[in-house]
Design a protein around this motif. Structure first.
Motif, PDB file in Angstrom:
ATOM      1  N   ILE A  78      12.727  24.893 -26.050  1.00 61.28           N
ATOM      2  CA  ILE A  78      13.484  24.375 -24.904  1.00 61.28           C
ATOM      3  C   ILE A  78      14.165  25.538 -24.177  1.00 61.28           C
ATOM      4  O   ILE A  78      14.108  25.636 -22.946  1.00 61.28           O
ATOM      5  N   GLN A  79      14.785  26.424 -24.918  1.00 59.16           N
ATOM      6  CA  GLN A  79      15.480  27.567 -24.329  1.00 59.16           C
ATOM      7  C   GLN A  79      14.495  28.479 -23.595  1.00 59.16           C
ATOM      8  O   GLN A  79      14.772  28.920 -22.475  1.00 59.16           O
ATOM      9  N   GLU A  80      13.348  28.756 -24.186  1.00 61.76           N
ATOM     10  CA  GLU A  80      12.354  29.626 -23.550  1.00 61.76           C
ATOM     11  C   GLU A  80      11.797  28.995 -22.273  1.00 61.76           C
ATOM     12  O   GLU A  80      11.574  29.697 -21.277  1.00 61.76           O
ATOM     13  N   LEU A  81      11.569  27.700 -22.285  1.00 62.48           N
ATOM     14  CA  LEU A  81      11.066  27.031 -21.085  1.00 62.48           C
ATOM     15  C   LEU A  81      12.099  27.055 -19.970  1.00 62.48           C
ATOM     16  O   LEU A  81      11.758  27.264 -18.797  1.00 62.48           O
ATOM     17  N   ARG A  82      13.353  26.865 -20.313  1.00 66.63           N
ATOM     18  CA  ARG A  82      14.412  26.933 -19.294  1.00 66.63           C
ATOM     19  C   ARG A  82      14.521  28.338 -18.715  1.00 66.63           C
ATOM     20  O   ARG A  82      14.722  28.515 -17.511  1.00 66.63           O
ATOM     21  N   LEU A  83      14.390  29.341 -19.572  1.00 68.57           N
ATOM     22  CA  LEU A  83      14.419  30.724 -19.105  1.00 68.57           C
ATOM     23  C   LEU A  83      13.239  31.000 -18.180  1.00 68.57           C
ATOM     24  O   LEU A  83      13.399  31.624 -17.123  1.00 68.57           O
ATOM     25  N   MET A  84      12.055  30.541 -18.556  1.00 70.67           N
ATOM     26  CA  MET A  84      10.868  30.718 -17.726  1.00 70.67           C
ATOM     27  C   MET A  84      11.070  30.087 -16.359  1.00 70.67           C
ATOM     28  O   MET A  84      10.674  30.647 -15.336  1.00 70.67           O
ATOM     29  N   GLN A  85      11.704  28.927 -16.308  1.00 74.07           N
ATOM     30  CA  GLN A  85      11.931  28.242 -15.035  1.00 74.07           C
ATOM     31  C   GLN A  85      12.774  29.078 -14.073  1.00 74.07           C
ATOM     32  O   GLN A  85      12.608  28.978 -12.862  1.00 74.07           O
ATOM     33  N   CYS A  86      13.630  29.917 -14.605  1.00 74.88           N
ATOM     34  CA  CYS A  86      14.471  30.776 -13.762  1.00 74.88           C
ATOM     35  C   CYS A  86      13.642  31.773 -12.961  1.00 74.88           C
ATOM     36  O   CYS A  86      14.093  32.268 -11.929  1.00 74.88           O
ATOM     37  N   TYR A  87      12.456  32.087 -13.442  1.00 76.17           N
ATOM     38  CA  TYR A  87      11.608  33.077 -12.798  1.00 76.17           C
ATOM     39  C   TYR A  87      10.540  32.465 -11.891  1.00 76.17           C
ATOM     40  O   TYR A  87       9.766  33.193 -11.268  1.00 76.17           O
ATOM     41  N   MET A 137       3.444  24.793 -24.168  1.00 69.77           N
ATOM     42  CA  MET A 137       4.288  24.890 -25.355  1.00 69.77           C
ATOM     43  C   MET A 137       3.819  26.025 -26.259  1.00 69.77           C
ATOM     44  O   MET A 137       4.641  26.780 -26.791  1.00 69.77           O
ATOM     45  N   MET A 138       2.514  26.160 -26.414  1.00 69.08           N
ATOM     46  CA  MET A 138       1.963  27.204 -27.265  1.00 69.08           C
ATOM     47  C   MET A 138       2.322  28.592 -26.721  1.00 69.08           C
ATOM     48  O   MET A 138       2.667  29.494 -27.484  1.00 69.08           O
ATOM     49  N   LEU A 139       2.271  28.749 -25.402  1.00 70.76           N
ATOM     50  CA  LEU A 139       2.551  30.045 -24.789  1.00 70.76           C
ATOM     51  C   LEU A 139       4.001  30.486 -24.952  1.00 70.76           C
ATOM     52  O   LEU A 139       4.288  31.675 -25.059  1.00 70.76           O
ATOM     53  N   TYR A 140       4.919  29.538 -24.961  1.00 75.25           N
ATOM     54  CA  TYR A 140       6.351  29.874 -24.990  1.00 75.25           C
ATOM     55  C   TYR A 140       7.032  29.555 -26.321  1.00 75.25           C
ATOM     56  O   TYR A 140       8.228  29.768 -26.461  1.00 75.25           O
ATOM     57  N   ASN A 141       6.286  29.079 -27.292  1.00 71.46           N
ATOM     58  CA  ASN A 141       6.853  28.616 -28.552  1.00 71.46           C
ATOM     59  C   ASN A 141       7.321  29.770 -29.441  1.00 71.46           C
ATOM     60  O   ASN A 141       6.508  30.542 -29.939  1.00 71.46           O
ATOM     61  N   PRO A 142       8.634  29.878 -29.683  1.00 66.72           N
ATOM     62  CA  PRO A 142       9.128  30.888 -30.612  1.00 66.72           C
ATOM     63  C   PRO A 142       9.161  30.391 -32.067  1.00 66.72           C
ATOM     64  O   PRO A 142       9.556  31.121 -32.959  1.00 66.72           O
ATOM     65  N   GLY A 143       8.777  29.129 -32.260  1.00 62.31           N
ATOM     66  CA  GLY A 143       8.727  28.599 -33.621  1.00 62.31           C
ATOM     67  C   GLY A 143       9.644  27.428 -33.901  1.00 62.31           C
ATOM     68  O   GLY A 143       9.511  26.789 -34.932  1.00 62.31           O
ATOM     69  N   THR A 144      10.581  27.164 -32.993  1.00 62.12           N
ATOM     70  CA  THR A 144      11.485  26.033 -33.192  1.00 62.12           C
ATOM     71  C   THR A 144      11.537  25.188 -31.926  1.00 62.12           C
ATOM     72  O   THR A 144      11.296  25.683 -30.821  1.00 62.12           O
ATOM     73  N   ARG A 145      11.887  23.935 -32.091  1.00 66.46           N
ATOM     74  CA  ARG A 145      11.994  23.013 -30.963  1.00 66.46           C
ATOM     75  C   ARG A 145      13.074  23.474 -29.984  1.00 66.46           C
ATOM     76  O   ARG A 145      12.843  23.560 -28.768  1.00 66.46           O
TER      77      ARG A 145
END
Length: 67
Positions: A23-32, A11-19
């Motif tokens: 969620i959006q950043e983690l889903r994007l990461m999963q695509c890769y 969470m710390m690595l992908y956290n843009p500051g909002t819940r």
């Protein structure tokens, strides 16, 4: 909500500051992720599910390592 150490670091690595942003950043990461990166996919799925159950106020109270 209780998060494991691994979940908090992810969470710390992908956290843009909002819940919702997290969620959006983690889903994007999963695509890769490669097909053999199942552990990271499962870990991020678990974090996403926990985040969906939280409120923004709950998320604001999460203490991340190294903060």
């Amino acid at each position: 909500m209780n998060f494991s150490g691994e979940e908090l670091i992810l969470m710390m690595l992908y956290n843009p500051g909002t819940r919702l942003g997290l969620i959006q950043e983690l889903r994007l990461m999963q695509c890769y992720l490669l097909p053999d990166e199942t552990a990271l996919h499962e870990l991020s799925d678990g974090v996403i599910e926990k985040l969906k159950l939280m409120t923004d106020a709950d998320f604001a109270e999460v203490e991340f390592p190294f903060d």
